[in-house]
Design a protein around this motif. Sequence first.
Motif: not given
Lengths: 69, 450
Positions: B359-360, B362-363
């Motif tokens: 997720q990170l 992706n961020e």
Amino acid sequence: MESNLTYESAYKELAEIAHEIETEAISVDVLAEKVKRASDLITFCQTKLRSTEEEVVNIIKQIDNHSVS
Amino acid sequence: MTAISVLKLSDLTRQIKLTIDGVFGSATFWIIADISNYTYKNETNHHYFDLIEKEKLSSRIVAKIAGRAWGTAAVHISNFEKTTGQKFKNDINVLVQVSVQYHPAFGIQLNLIDIDTNFTLGQFEQQRNATLAKLVAENPSFIRKSDGRYITRNSELSFKMAIQEIAVISSATSAGYQDFEHTLLNNSFKYSFKLDLYLAKVQGEENAKPFLEKLIEVFNAKKDYDAVVIIRGGGAQSDFLLFDNYELSRAIAKFPIPVITGIGHQKNETIVDLMAHTATKTPTKVAEFIIAHNRSFEDDLIRIQKTMIIKSQQLFAYYLRELNDLKTHFLKDVLRLLNDNHRNISILSGIIKNKPGMQLSNEHKNIDNLLGSLKAFNNIFIAHEKVNLQHYQSLVNLMSPQNILNKGFAILKLDGKIISNPESIMPGNELTIQLSTAEINTVVKSKKIL
């Protein structure tokens, strides 16, 4: 970790967090906090599971020792 | 004087004797009569009695002759007593064989030759049957006859499972009681008994009432007897009429505690036997019966005990097997459950470990993208702004006063202020004229509106 936490409730909370993380429903703001919490819960559940396992193995040993078959 | 012929009494009695002997001689007769006035001389074994006949209704004596018996006849009487159980005594009705004898000193006498036992037995049988019929007829609530058997309240009682407290009605001298007591108390199973002895005379019909009173005494003792035992026996055969007594038989039939008899009658059962709960032949048999009854109870106990042990063992074996099965399954289940939980935790743990990184990243990517777009857009914007700015700059340049002054225009100021409206300018006013490179002060001479 709170003292009245049970495996049941810990596992439930962990599963919820995992679901949220999996579906990326957690904002980055609280992500670290949630991962920390999840990590604590995993530790708790594993500890509990291991101690239960040991206990069960001991009890089983006792059953085997006492059984008259 | 007429000579009177005088005889001596003995001459006469001799003639009587001759006459009687001549008529009766050695003839014998079977006669039915009652015995009365009976005496027995032990030393000579002689029986003396009267044979009498009474009128049936009035009991008035209609015939009476003295009789006696000795020698063979005395043996017959003794046998008669043994066979019938009936003592040769007053007020019995007998069939006897007699010869008629005249004795000068004692007069007419009947010599007993034989006595018929069957007649007496038959009489007893009739009397007994009459008593039995009366018992059934008059006591329907607790005596009835069914299939040739007498069923009484007493015979319908149930024995307790074990018989231990016993009331015994017997005579003090009875060898029967000793037999009973010995057999009972020395039983091989070591059963214990409590005996209460009630003493009673056990022969002679006249003792029926005292005997009945003993029975009532047993009842009034209010003890929780398991059985009442009536015994006699041992000793010589004698009459059993006591035990054919109506009142006593009735009381036995009605008695609330089971009655066991061992009266020692070799032939028919007495009526008391028939009315009692259980009739045995001898006192010893009563004891054996009671021991057998208790033994049967103990056998039941032993059988139940064995059954219980076997059943318990079967149950134990069954549950042990069940438990083992359960244990095996249970262990498997527990281990599987633990494994499942381990696996679940590691799956969740995997998610927690990997997913936030993804997720990170992706961020990060998003932000980089944003940054890229931002950079690209910025250049275009700035270029665009530059063009705009240049446009405005040239516009501003065009419009700047310096530029205009350079082109030859001048700016008029009154009191330092630029004047765009000529109305305020009056002749005489001091004006400042600004040129591109110089300022000139002047005074207005005139004003002409165009």
